[in-house]
Design an enzyme around this catalytic site. Structure first.
Site, PDB file in Angstrom:
ATOM      1  N   HIS A  73     -35.745  41.030 -34.825  1.00  0.00           N
ATOM      2  CA  HIS A  73     -34.345  41.239 -35.197  1.00  0.00           C
ATOM      3  C   HIS A  73     -34.056  42.665 -35.674  1.00  0.00           C
ATOM      4  O   HIS A  73     -32.901  43.082 -35.663  1.00  0.00           O
ATOM      5  CB  HIS A  73     -33.924  40.237 -36.272  1.00  0.00           C
ATOM      6  CG  HIS A  73     -33.889  38.832 -35.754  1.00  0.00           C
ATOM      7  ND1 HIS A  73     -32.737  38.195 -35.378  1.00  0.00           N
ATOM      8  CD2 HIS A  73     -34.902  37.968 -35.487  1.00  0.00           C
ATOM      9  CE1 HIS A  73     -33.030  36.991 -34.921  1.00  0.00           C
ATOM     10  NE2 HIS A  73     -34.342  36.824 -34.981  1.00  0.00           N
ATOM     11  N   HIS A 157     -34.556  30.697 -44.109  1.00  0.00           N
ATOM     12  CA  HIS A 157     -35.451  31.323 -43.111  1.00  0.00           C
ATOM     13  C   HIS A 157     -36.515  32.233 -43.730  1.00  0.00           C
ATOM     14  O   HIS A 157     -37.681  31.883 -43.734  1.00  0.00           O
ATOM     15  CB  HIS A 157     -34.632  32.066 -42.062  1.00  0.00           C
ATOM     16  CG  HIS A 157     -35.462  32.557 -40.910  1.00  0.00           C
ATOM     17  ND1 HIS A 157     -36.158  31.699 -40.088  1.00  0.00           N
ATOM     18  CD2 HIS A 157     -35.725  33.808 -40.461  1.00  0.00           C
ATOM     19  CE1 HIS A 157     -36.814  32.414 -39.186  1.00  0.00           C
ATOM     20  NE2 HIS A 157     -36.566  33.676 -39.388  1.00  0.00           N
ATOM     21  N   ASP A 178     -31.305  33.996 -37.794  1.00  0.00           N
ATOM     22  CA  ASP A 178     -32.156  32.804 -37.867  1.00  0.00           C
ATOM     23  C   ASP A 178     -31.868  32.123 -39.193  1.00  0.00           C
ATOM     24  O   ASP A 178     -31.732  32.790 -40.214  1.00  0.00           O
ATOM     25  CB  ASP A 178     -33.631  33.189 -37.791  1.00  0.00           C
ATOM     26  CG  ASP A 178     -34.005  33.717 -36.411  1.00  0.00           C
ATOM     27  OD1 ASP A 178     -33.143  33.656 -35.509  1.00  0.00           O
ATOM     28  OD2 ASP A 178     -35.140  34.185 -36.236  1.00  0.00           O
ATOM     29  N   GLU A 203     -28.186  30.648 -33.623  1.00  0.00           N
ATOM     30  CA  GLU A 203     -29.505  30.571 -32.991  1.00  0.00           C
ATOM     31  C   GLU A 203     -29.752  29.119 -32.576  1.00  0.00           C
ATOM     32  O   GLU A 203     -29.106  28.191 -33.097  1.00  0.00           O
ATOM     33  CB  GLU A 203     -30.590  31.018 -33.972  1.00  0.00           C
ATOM     34  CG  GLU A 203     -30.794  30.091 -35.162  1.00  0.00           C
ATOM     35  CD  GLU A 203     -32.257  29.741 -35.411  1.00  0.00           C
ATOM     36  OE1 GLU A 203     -33.001  29.568 -34.433  1.00  0.00           O
ATOM     37  OE2 GLU A 203     -32.636  29.616 -36.585  1.00  0.00           O
ATOM     38  N   LYS A 462      13.025  38.689 -53.335  1.00  0.00           N
ATOM     39  CA  LYS A 462      13.711  38.292 -54.571  1.00  0.00           C
ATOM     40  C   LYS A 462      14.783  37.255 -54.281  1.00  0.00           C
ATOM     41  O   LYS A 462      14.966  36.300 -55.025  1.00  0.00           O
ATOM     42  CB  LYS A 462      14.333  39.525 -55.231  1.00  0.00           C
ATOM     43  CG  LYS A 462      13.344  40.305 -56.076  1.00  0.00           C
ATOM     44  CD  LYS A 462      14.043  41.471 -56.761  1.00  0.00           C
ATOM     45  CE  LYS A 462      13.065  42.227 -57.639  1.00  0.00           C
ATOM     46  NZ  LYS A 462      13.564  43.571 -57.963  1.00  0.00           N
TER      47      LYS A 462
END
Lengths: 600, 809
Positions: A73, A157, A178, A203, A462
């Site tokens: 990664h 993970h 992951d 994933e 307003k």
């Protein structure tokens, strides 16, 4: 047409290396920048030339997000930033930022060990790359620029792993990286709020698996280690420095304590201290149990696990050694393996995946006669065990996350095509959303309907407030005003203000309608009948009969006139302003039905 | 699983010998033996491949074999290969990966014309690549198969027969359509293939020069050109993009006369695109124009376009009455203002692109002449002022730009890079002063991001390097020295930044400056008058290891130049320097991170080389202390660096500097008889050989290699000396050799003890160091990555997969 586009350069129907390009509302984000450990040449990195075709990386990409420290990664990051050339920001969590360079250095060492490795980064490049990192906290909304914002969620993970929400205006994408939906010995379970993104990129490693309980695997592991040690064998556990190693250490430490075992456990290369340091530093990222007990006893200060010295490998008697690297491809773990392989009492436990071209891969595929350097043949008599301790969500966990986040559509990455196909159908059936699974290089395009922010003038606000209702985000309500579009800005103001701002004169716009009534009486009498009728029907409205004979209901004016040709018919002229369009139409339809019979 | 045909070799007990390795150039008998089983596995759809890299590596191997020898012979000797390819034609549930692999393999084999003919005889090629093949089947939905099809054709398109085949099997039309493939990879490969086929067909059948009349070009080429023309006329942008990309690759790859003819033919269509509003496929168009920008006229136009965004900035700031006095936009002549800069995103994008291109252009010999150095410098400064908020625009447009660019990190980064690159040229003094002023502004500004700050440091260093010097004097010029006086307080502040990136970049900058000007009086004076050395010393204890490492390097450099903090009083005389040595030794033995320890070793090695005062005092003690710690270090780079230091000490002791290349043959010195043993004594005393011998069997290859080099150097230096008693058979030598044997086997528990020079020399001479060096020169995974190992792995995986499912980290 506004759209979200997703193109995986890696992790599209594979688990090799993650690298996903996302375009959302004109912003380009790269999710993960992974390396494939199975190649020794440029193929290990994603092919960034597909991005550079759209201009320089730095100009094209708005940011890079790294989900966690595993090399599949983040391994291509220094190559990407320092060799291909990217100067923009790289986002990751604090633990990932701390641990990333250690693993990158670890891998650089292996690359240096393997001659003929071309195009690999240096230590200086790793540092220069890390200087471009912006670390983020969990649940902190980080503004990348005026429009693009990101937010990290806990992913389990490994330490510091995060899911990221990427948001531009009302459009958003969530990328899971992951994740693990069940807590383990040292980490908690992934969690995300009901953020309802346009797209969830998840994933799908275990897309078709319902994993057996972790307890079973742990029991199995402990039993095997225990048996081997009881029989006087030595147990080798090849690991990567950080990650699973820590979980297995806690597991063994607790077991040793409980069973009062005496065989020594070692952890090689001095990484225990380093790992300890990080786990202490980022204690908030571990699970509740570890956090709670931290004050009394730090789970990462091991009583039974000691630092390994090369000389210990020859000590007689049983022992357990954690050694790096994890695939038995070089260094200390391989050295110990060669020494112990010949004895059937010994055991090697592979707690993770091994790529082809490593000794780990060979023994896992059952090869028992290994050619070693210098044409020596090593006969592997030791027991070989494989136990996957990789922490990914299984099919149930993935479905659970989809349910939690409630996305409009789902896109699967980081998995095998066949398994993805199965999960895709399941997701589409259960959640009634579209699910995509692009291969690498394929682009998925999702049309979106973005909401455009409009500023409202104070005056108008307003006036609305004066009507007594406070604004409530959950209860949308109708508001009348004039929309001014100027300099790509939208503003809603009162019509008076709009006229004033734009220097325009006011026009009155009235709708008129003729209604024919069969009534032979005089016009004044008809008008009187209309007045009485409306007075009785419209009890909440202000109905007036004016001296000139005409009738008004709010801004609506009704006049009766004689028909030029038919004296038995009267013509009612109904006129109203556009503001009372609704009431005007109602009145005409009411009058068209005729008047009630006059009392005789 | 026992692999059939696996080699069993006898254990070689002695020193490693040069391993001949497994030749991957030809198919060795063992591989040939494994191949049929592997082909059978590949053809079996029930057998999944464990690792997606296996097929890629297998194909790599076949490529190597076919590049070195005859593909035809390969097929004839291994009929299983053709069987595998034929198997792909049967209707079945094939894995798309295996099918893709087979298509690519076919292409690799058919690249040789005789092999192509051989495969043609069996009608294998049209069946695999024609309509009857995967092209018409369900497998075609897999991008891997489409990609394999293209890559297969790309490999086989090498000869006239292939060209004929392509023209007649309808492949070219399929390639046209694949340019629009949903997969980026497939679409891009299709474009590349078209370029390749066009080039191949223009080579002509006899290899002679092609006709310069486009009308006479081969049919295949005409077809492709026709397709490009059609695409250029299309209204859909993707089609135009594809055509432009094909042209860019064509013109980028070859500059034959025919490409010029092609350009002449197509340029009107390309010019037509420029007239459209909006211009379609702008980016691809730019690329194309850059690739054909050969004529001078076009280059000048292109340059004008590049300058336009900067000219706009100039125009916006031209009426600026402020003291900075930005030069007028018209000064450069070529920088005339054009379109105003619109929205923020467009403005930032344009400016960044323009700056990046100009930076690339700057060092090129073909850059436009005259180069508008001064206006560009002015533009870069103005941009930085706009982004930094120090610009005072007088007109509306200037104010508009100010709001767009204020705090824009992207433009800041690009402008600082560009400004740094411009330092190679000169500029008017006033402008250079402005450059330093704006750099100082950025270095000072609390808003500068770490990346911007780093770039500001880099640009500052480049400008200081190139600042005008008095001839013959390397010191900084008076202006630069004045600047330095302002800079040092800023550096001081940055060294205390809460951001580690900033502290680190500041230290790197300090090291660079000290390396260049550390010997110059002006610099020394300014530095010593500041707090910088003291703060640097404090950063040796920084919580961030990267910063500690940079602080070690910086302190090493400062100390080498005598720039460490002077002792506070007479009682500290000489104490400061000593304490740095002690401090660095402390870091080496206790720091938990590798980076600072590596940095210490580098500093120590440099100190030893330079005979640094502290080291020179008692070199032996210094070396002994450092080696003792370094040899035990867990970080391989520290150990390797320890051996480097040992080598320097060895050279100094033997009085023979090492030749540049450690492997070069150095003529052995006629070492005086008696002194050699004496000369080796200090080496033994510092236990250098204990470390070197142990390192020879280090589990980290680079360490072992370094040690091998060191011992080879020693042997070469002492080769001629026969005076030392030949002690080959003495009991000491035997025990050392026995210890080395044990170490090689992995048992490093016992130290060698005190070694005598005679024993060391005898052992060094008895070692097969060349053999070891040869073995170490191989990749650590050369056995695992050999073709035979690959085949064994692929076969071994069969049947195991069920148990151990494909997994990941």
């Amino acid at each position: 047409m506004p759209e979200i586009r997703v193109t995986p350069l890696g992790a599209g129907q594979d688990v090799g290396r993650s690298c996903i390009l996302v375009s959302i509302a004109g912003k380009n984000v790269m999710l993960d920048c992974g390396m494939h450990m199975g190649f020794n040449d440029d193929r290990r990195f994603p092919d960034f030339s597909y991005i550079t075709r759209n201009g320089r990386l730095t100009d094209f990409l708005d940011c890079v997000i790294i989900s966690h420290f595993h090399l599949d990664h983040c391994g291509a990051l220094p190559y990407f930033s320092e060799m291909v050339g990217y100067d923009g920001p790289i986002y990751m969590t604090h633990p990932t930022q701390a641990i990333c360079p250690i693993l990158l250095e670890d891998y650089r060492k292996i690359a240096v060990d393997k001659k003929g490795e071309a195009n690999f980064f240096t230590s200086q490049m790793i540092k220069d790359c890390m200087k471009k990192v912006v670390a983020v906290h969990l649940h902190q909304t980080v503004q990348v620029d005026d429009e693009l914002e990101i937010k990290a969620y806990y992913a389990g993970h490994v330490l510091g792993a995060a899911m990221f929400q990427i948001k531009v205006g009302s459009e958003s994408v969530v990328y899971t990286g992951d994740y693990n939906m069940t807590p383990d010995r040292h980490l908690g379970a992934a969690w995300i709020d009901k953020c309802r993104p346009n797209l969830l990129i998840t994933e799908s490693t275990y897309a078709t698996t319902i994993r057996d309980s972790k307890r079973c695997r742990e029991r199995d592991f402990l039993k095997k280690v225990h048996e081997a040690v009881e029989h006087g064998g030595k147990v080798l556990i090849p690991v990567f420095a950080l990650g699973r190693a820590q979980e297995l250490c806690i597991l063994l430490e607790t077991f040793w304590e409980r069973m009062n075992l005496k065989a020594p456990i070692y952890f090689s290369t001095g990484l225990t201290e380093k790992a300890n340091h990080y786990y202490k530093l980022f204690i908030t990222w571990t699970n509740q149990k570890i956090r709670k007990t931290f004050v009394q006893r730090n789970m990462f200060e091991f009583k039974h696990i000691k630092a390994f010295d090369r000389a210990f490998a020859d000590n007689p008697g049983p022992m357990v050694v954690f050694a790096t690297p994890g695939m038995l491809h070089a260094g200390q773990s391989l050295q110990i393996f060669r020494k112990w392989a010949g004895n059937e009492k010994n055991m090697v436990i592979m707690p993770g995946y091994c790529v082809q071209g490593t000794v780990g891969h060979k023994i896992l595929s059952g090869q028992r006669k290994l050619e070693m350097e210098g044409r020596q043949v090593l006969e592997v008599k030791m027991q070989v065990e494989y136990m996957s301790f990789s922490a990914h969500a299984d099919a149930k966990g993935i479905m659970q996350l989809v349910g939690q986040a409630e996305p409009e559509s789902v896109l699967l990455v980081h998995g095998e095509a066949k398994k993805m196909e199965f999960l895709k159908q399941k997701i589409e059936q259960e959640f009634r959303v579209n699910c995509y699974m692009p291969a690498n290089g394929e682009t998925v395009t999702l049309p979106t309907s973005p909401s455009i922010p409009v500023g409202i003038s104070l005056g108008l606000l307003k006036r609305e407030m004066a009507q007594g209702l406070l604004p409530d985000a959950k209860k949308p309500r109708l508001l009348h005003g004039t929309l001014i579009m100027k300099d790509s800005n939208f503003r809603l103001v009162s019509s008076e203000q709009a006229l004033k701002e734009l220097g325009l004169a006011e026009h009155q716009l009235r709708f008129t309608c003729r209604v024919h009534l069969h009534d032979p009486r005089k016009e004044q009498e008809t008008a009187m009948r209309v007045y009485s009728h409306l007075k009785s029907v419209l009890k909440d409205h202000c109905v007036q009969h004016l001296p000139d004979g005409s009738v008004t209901v709010e801004s609506i004016l009704i006049q009766a006139a004689a028909h030029s040709e038919d004296p038995g018919t009267k013509v009612l002229l109904v006129s109203w302003t556009y503001q009372d369009e609704e009431l005007g139409s109602y009145l005409t339809s009411l009058l068209k039905k005729g008047l009630p019979q006059a009392p005789s | 699983m026992r692999v059939p045909g696996a080699r069993t070799r006898t254990h070689t007990p002695n020193w490693p010998t040069r391993c001949p390795g497994i030749s991957s150039l030809t198919m060795d008998p063992e591989c040939s033996q494994l191949l049929p089983a592997l082909c059978a596995v590949l053809a079996d759809p029930r057998q999944p491949m464990a690792d997606d890299t296996c097929l890629e590596k297998l194909l790599d191997w076949f490529k190597t074999i076919t590049e070195a020898g005859s593909s035809l012979l390969l097929l004839q000797e291994n009929p299983c290969l053709v069987e595998l390819l034929c198997h792909m034609l049967k209707p079945q549930d094939l894995s798309s990966r295996v099918l893709s692999f087979s298509l690519r393999l076919t292409g690799v084999l058919a690249a040789q014309e005789d092999c192509f003919q051989y495969l043609q005889q069996g009608e294998l090629l049209p069946k695999l690549f024609g309509e009857a093949g995967p092209l018409g089947g369900a497998a075609w939905t897999s991008p891997a198969v489409r990609s394999g099809w293209i890559q297969g054709l790309r490999s086989l398109a090498q000869h006239a027969s292939a060209l004929h085949f392509l023209a007649h099997c309808g492949a070219v039309d399929t390639i046209f359509s694949l340019q629009e493939d949903s997969s980026l990879f497939v679409a891009s490969a299709a474009g590349q293939l078209l370029v390749h086929i066009l080039g191949l067909s223009m080579q002509g059948p006899a290899g002679g020069p092609p006709s310069l009349q486009a009308g006479d070009w081969p049919a295949c080429a005409q077809k492709i050109v026709g397709h490009i023309e059609e695409s250029l006329r299309a209204t859909a942008t993707p089609q135009i993009t594809q055509a432009l990309n094909v042209l860019t690759t064509t013109f980028g790859h070859c500059h034959n006369p025919w490409t010029q003819v092609l350009w002449v033919q197509l340029s009107p269509l390309v010019a037509g695109l420029l007239e459209k509003d909006p211009i379609p496929a702008a980016h691809s168009l730019v690329d194309l124009l850059l690739s054909v920008a050969r004529p001078q006229a076009l280059r000048a136009q292109a340059f004008a376009v590049l300058l336009q965004p900067l000219a706009c900035v100039f125009k916006a700031m031209a009426q600026d009455p402020g003291p900075s006095g930005v030069p007028d936009g018209t000064v450069g002549g070529s920088m005339t203002a054009g379109v105003p800069l619109p929205s923020k995103a467009a403005c930032v994008g344009l400016l960044c692109r323009s700056l990046a291109h100009l930076e690339l252009l700057l060092p090129l010999p073909q850059r436009p002449c005259p180069w508008p150095q001064a206006p560009l410098l002015g533009a870069a400064v103005t941009l930085l002022q706009l982004c930094g908020g120090s610009a005072r625009p007088a007109c509306d447009m200037g104010r508009h730009l100010c709001t767009l660019l204020l705090g824009c990190v992207r433009v800041q980064r690009a402008a600082l890079d560009f400004l740094g690159a411009l330092s190679d040229g000169t500029g008017p003094r006033e402008l250079v002063t402005q450059v330093f002023a704006v750099l100082l502004e950025y270095l000072r500004s609390p808003d500068s991001s770490p990346t911007v700050l780093k770039k500001a440091f880099q640009a500052t260093f480049r400008w200081l390097l190139n600042s005008p010097k008095t001839p013959g004097c390397w010191d900084l010029d008076p202006h630069a020295l004045l600047f330095l006086r302002d800079l040092l307080p800023v550096l001081q502040k940055r060294l205390c930044s809460p951001c580690w990136e900033v502290r680190d970049s500041s230290l790197e900058f300090l090291t660079q400056m000290t390396r260049h000007w550390g010997g110059q009086a002006g610099f020394r004076h300014a530095l010593l008058a500041s707090e910088v050395p003291k703060l640097t010393e404090q950063l040796l204890r920084d919580p961030e290891s990267y910063v500690r490492a940079s602080a070690v390097t910086a302190m090493g450099q400062l100390s080498s130049q005598g720039l460490c903090v002077p002792p506070a009083g007479p009682e500290h005389q000489g104490g400061q320097q000593k304490s740095l040595l002690v401090e660095l030794l402390h870091i080496l033995s206790t720091d938990s991170e590798g980076f600072p320890r590596r940095a210490v070793m580098q500093v120590f090695t440099q100190w030893l080389r330079d005979s640094h005062a502290d080291v020179a005092g008692d070199t032996e003690q210094f070396v002994a202390g450092v080696l003792q710690v370094a040899s035990q270090d867990l970080d391989w780079e520290v150990r390797a660096q320890g051996l480097e230091l040992a080598l320097v000490f060895l050279e100094q002791t033997l009085g023979q500097p090492r030749s540049h290349c450690p492997h070069a043959v150095t003529p052995p010195v006629e070492a005086p008889v008696g002194p050699l043993a004496q000369a080796l004594q200090p080496l033994c005393r510092v236990r250098l050989f204990d470390f070197a011998f142990r390192a020879l069997f280090d589990c980290d290859r680079p360490v072992a290699q370094k040690s091998c080099d060191l011992l080879l150097f020693l042997r070469a230096q002492t080769a001629s000396s026969s005076s030392l008693q030949e002690s080959r058979s003495s009991p000491d030598v035997a025990s050392v050799e026995a210890a080395l044997q044990r170490w090689q086997a992995g048992d490093q528990a016992q130290p060698l003890g005190d070694l005598e020079p005679e024993v060391v020399l005898a052992v060094v001479r008895s070692l097969d160091l060349e053999g070891l060096r040869g073995a170490l020169a191989e990749s650590s995974d050369h056995v695992e990555k050999s073709p035979q190992s690959l085949l064994q792995d692929m076969l071994a995986t069969v049947g195991v997969l069920g148990e151990n499912e494909a997994d990941c980290y």
